[in-house]
Write a protein that holds these residues in place. Structure first.
Motif, PDB file in Angstrom:
ATOM      1  N   ALA A 125      46.264  50.086  30.596  1.00  0.00           N
ATOM      2  CA  ALA A 125      45.826  48.693  30.641  1.00  0.00           C
ATOM      3  C   ALA A 125      46.034  47.943  29.335  1.00  0.00           C
ATOM      4  O   ALA A 125      46.273  46.740  29.344  1.00  0.00           O
ATOM      5  CB  ALA A 125      44.349  48.632  31.037  1.00  0.00           C
ATOM      6  N   ASP A 126      45.977  48.645  28.198  1.00  0.00           N
ATOM      7  CA  ASP A 126      46.115  47.950  26.913  1.00  0.00           C
ATOM      8  C   ASP A 126      47.559  47.841  26.436  1.00  0.00           C
ATOM      9  O   ASP A 126      47.841  47.197  25.430  1.00  0.00           O
ATOM     10  CB  ASP A 126      45.256  48.607  25.837  1.00  0.00           C
ATOM     11  CG  ASP A 126      45.674  50.036  25.524  1.00  0.00           C
ATOM     12  OD1 ASP A 126      46.592  50.562  26.181  1.00  0.00           O
ATOM     13  OD2 ASP A 126      45.072  50.626  24.616  1.00  0.00           O
ATOM     14  N   SER A 127      48.497  48.463  27.153  1.00  0.00           N
ATOM     15  CA  SER A 127      49.933  48.425  26.816  1.00  0.00           C
ATOM     16  C   SER A 127      50.241  48.913  25.404  1.00  0.00           C
ATOM     17  O   SER A 127      51.224  48.504  24.802  1.00  0.00           O
ATOM     18  CB  SER A 127      50.499  47.001  27.003  1.00  0.00           C
ATOM     19  OG  SER A 127      50.301  46.576  28.325  1.00  0.00           O
ATOM     20  N   ARG A 128      49.379  49.804  24.880  1.00  0.00           N
ATOM     21  CA  ARG A 128      49.595  50.393  23.549  1.00  0.00           C
ATOM     22  C   ARG A 128      49.368  51.894  23.645  1.00  0.00           C
ATOM     23  O   ARG A 128      48.636  52.365  24.506  1.00  0.00           O
ATOM     24  CB  ARG A 128      48.610  49.808  22.535  1.00  0.00           C
ATOM     25  CG  ARG A 128      48.864  48.339  22.239  1.00  0.00           C
ATOM     26  CD  ARG A 128      47.938  47.848  21.183  1.00  0.00           C
ATOM     27  NE  ARG A 128      46.592  47.858  21.735  1.00  0.00           N
ATOM     28  CZ  ARG A 128      45.515  47.469  21.106  1.00  0.00           C
ATOM     29  NH1 ARG A 128      45.588  47.054  19.873  1.00  0.00           N
ATOM     30  NH2 ARG A 128      44.337  47.506  21.681  1.00  0.00           N
ATOM     31  N   GLU A 129      49.983  52.641  22.720  1.00  0.00           N
ATOM     32  CA  GLU A 129      49.788  54.092  22.700  1.00  0.00           C
ATOM     33  C   GLU A 129      48.331  54.424  22.465  1.00  0.00           C
ATOM     34  O   GLU A 129      47.638  53.738  21.725  1.00  0.00           O
ATOM     35  CB  GLU A 129      50.638  54.728  21.598  1.00  0.00           C
ATOM     36  CG  GLU A 129      52.030  55.064  22.049  1.00  0.00           C
ATOM     37  CD  GLU A 129      52.767  55.900  21.026  1.00  0.00           C
ATOM     38  OE1 GLU A 129      52.251  56.973  20.650  1.00  0.00           O
ATOM     39  OE2 GLU A 129      53.844  55.457  20.615  1.00  0.00           O
ATOM     40  N   GLY A 130      47.897  55.508  23.101  1.00  0.00           N
ATOM     41  CA  GLY A 130      46.516  55.951  22.938  1.00  0.00           C
ATOM     42  C   GLY A 130      45.605  55.222  23.901  1.00  0.00           C
ATOM     43  O   GLY A 130      45.990  54.873  25.004  1.00  0.00           O
ATOM     44  N   ASP A 137      46.630  56.255  27.980  1.00  0.00           N
ATOM     45  CA  ASP A 137      47.983  56.494  28.467  1.00  0.00           C
ATOM     46  C   ASP A 137      47.927  57.398  29.695  1.00  0.00           C
ATOM     47  O   ASP A 137      47.088  58.294  29.781  1.00  0.00           O
ATOM     48  CB  ASP A 137      48.831  57.161  27.389  1.00  0.00           C
ATOM     49  CG  ASP A 137      49.027  56.288  26.160  1.00  0.00           C
ATOM     50  OD1 ASP A 137      48.717  55.089  26.227  1.00  0.00           O
ATOM     51  OD2 ASP A 137      49.492  56.807  25.146  1.00  0.00           O
ATOM     52  N   ILE A 138      48.845  57.167  30.618  1.00  0.00           N
ATOM     53  CA  ILE A 138      48.949  58.002  31.818  1.00  0.00           C
ATOM     54  C   ILE A 138      50.305  58.704  31.720  1.00  0.00           C
ATOM     55  O   ILE A 138      51.327  58.042  31.545  1.00  0.00           O
ATOM     56  CB  ILE A 138      48.849  57.145  33.090  1.00  0.00           C
ATOM     57  CG1 ILE A 138      47.493  56.423  33.102  1.00  0.00           C
ATOM     58  CG2 ILE A 138      49.006  57.982  34.334  1.00  0.00           C
ATOM     59  CD1 ILE A 138      47.571  55.013  33.511  1.00  0.00           C
ATOM     60  N   THR A 139      50.289  60.031  31.829  1.00  0.00           N
ATOM     61  CA  THR A 139      51.499  60.808  31.591  1.00  0.00           C
ATOM     62  C   THR A 139      51.745  61.799  32.724  1.00  0.00           C
ATOM     63  O   THR A 139      50.866  62.065  33.523  1.00  0.00           O
ATOM     64  CB  THR A 139      51.377  61.587  30.273  1.00  0.00           C
ATOM     65  OG1 THR A 139      50.295  62.518  30.384  1.00  0.00           O
ATOM     66  CG2 THR A 139      51.114  60.648  29.104  1.00  0.00           C
ATOM     67  N   ASN A 140      52.942  62.389  32.715  1.00  0.00           N
ATOM     68  CA  ASN A 140      53.257  63.391  33.743  1.00  0.00           C
ATOM     69  C   ASN A 140      52.782  64.783  33.361  1.00  0.00           C
ATOM     70  O   ASN A 140      52.888  65.695  34.158  1.00  0.00           O
ATOM     71  CB  ASN A 140      54.767  63.412  34.024  1.00  0.00           C
ATOM     72  CG  ASN A 140      55.601  63.866  32.851  1.00  0.00           C
ATOM     73  OD1 ASN A 140      55.416  63.425  31.720  1.00  0.00           O
ATOM     74  ND2 ASN A 140      56.532  64.767  33.095  1.00  0.00           N
ATOM     75  N   TRP A 141      52.225  64.967  32.180  1.00  0.00           N
ATOM     76  CA  TRP A 141      51.758  66.312  31.806  1.00  0.00           C
ATOM     77  C   TRP A 141      50.244  66.447  31.919  1.00  0.00           C
ATOM     78  O   TRP A 141      49.697  67.496  31.690  1.00  0.00           O
ATOM     79  CB  TRP A 141      52.225  66.703  30.410  1.00  0.00           C
ATOM     80  CG  TRP A 141      51.756  65.797  29.304  1.00  0.00           C
ATOM     81  CD1 TRP A 141      50.559  65.830  28.657  1.00  0.00           C
ATOM     82  CD2 TRP A 141      52.478  64.710  28.731  1.00  0.00           C
ATOM     83  NE1 TRP A 141      50.484  64.848  27.721  1.00  0.00           N
ATOM     84  CE2 TRP A 141      51.675  64.142  27.742  1.00  0.00           C
ATOM     85  CE3 TRP A 141      53.740  64.180  28.968  1.00  0.00           C
ATOM     86  CZ2 TRP A 141      52.075  63.054  26.981  1.00  0.00           C
ATOM     87  CZ3 TRP A 141      54.140  63.095  28.208  1.00  0.00           C
ATOM     88  CH2 TRP A 141      53.314  62.552  27.219  1.00  0.00           C
ATOM     89  N   ASP A 142      49.544  65.389  32.294  1.00  0.00           N
ATOM     90  CA  ASP A 142      48.079  65.490  32.475  1.00  0.00           C
ATOM     91  C   ASP A 142      47.739  65.993  33.849  1.00  0.00           C
ATOM     92  O   ASP A 142      48.354  65.698  34.808  1.00  0.00           O
ATOM     93  CB  ASP A 142      47.419  64.130  32.245  1.00  0.00           C
ATOM     94  CG  ASP A 142      47.397  63.769  30.757  1.00  0.00           C
ATOM     95  OD1 ASP A 142      47.476  64.667  29.935  1.00  0.00           O
ATOM     96  OD2 ASP A 142      47.289  62.559  30.479  1.00  0.00           O
TER      97      ASP A 142
END
Length: 142
Positions: A125-130, A137-142
């Motif tokens: 939602a914040d469009s920034r890292e972290g 952040d939403i990732t494929n490794w979570d």
């Protein structure tokens, strides 16, 4: 015999408006929180969709698209090296362009990845890292 019609008084209307305002103030924030949670779920689903398409690309061509080719390689045949020899007609996504994340931003694709064969990231939602909670952040490794 005439029947007398009676309308609402200004005070009655004001009371109803105040009650509606109070209900909106109580319920509104809860609904907004659910909206952000739904966007997080949608981003995770999109990432899974990309992973399936990338696996099929890999099965057909023996490699994953490199970072420079990006997720765009799933909708149109790459013209930079390495060029896929068995590219599936029509691409690997049921779309003419790569979908953006629920916040309207491009997904980040890195191959080779730091966490696996490839990394796919939505900055949330914040469009920034972290970030934390719905801004994480939403990732494929979570």
């Amino acid at each position: 015999m005439k029947t007398r019609r009676r309308g609402f008084t200004l005070i009655e209307i004001m009371v109803v408006v105040v009650i509606i305002g109070l209900l909106a103030a109580l319920v509104g924030p809860r609904l907004l929180g659910q909206s952000e949670a739904a966007k997080v779920t949608a981003a995770k689903t999109q990432i899974k969709y990309f992973e399936q398409a990338l696996q099929l690309f890999h099965l057909n061509n023996g490699f994953f698209p490199v970072t420079e080719q990006g997720l765009r390689a799933l909708v149109e045949k790459p013209t930079i090296r390495p060029e896929p020899m068995n590219y599936q007609k029509g691409g690997y996504l049921n779309a003419k362009s790569v979908p953006k994340d629920p916040w309207g931003n491009d997904f980040i694709y890195i191959c080779p990845g730091e966490r696996g064969d490839y990394d796919i990231i939505s900055l949330g939602a914040d469009s920034r890292e972290g970030g934390t909670d719905n801004a994480a952040d939403i990732t494929n490794w979570d």
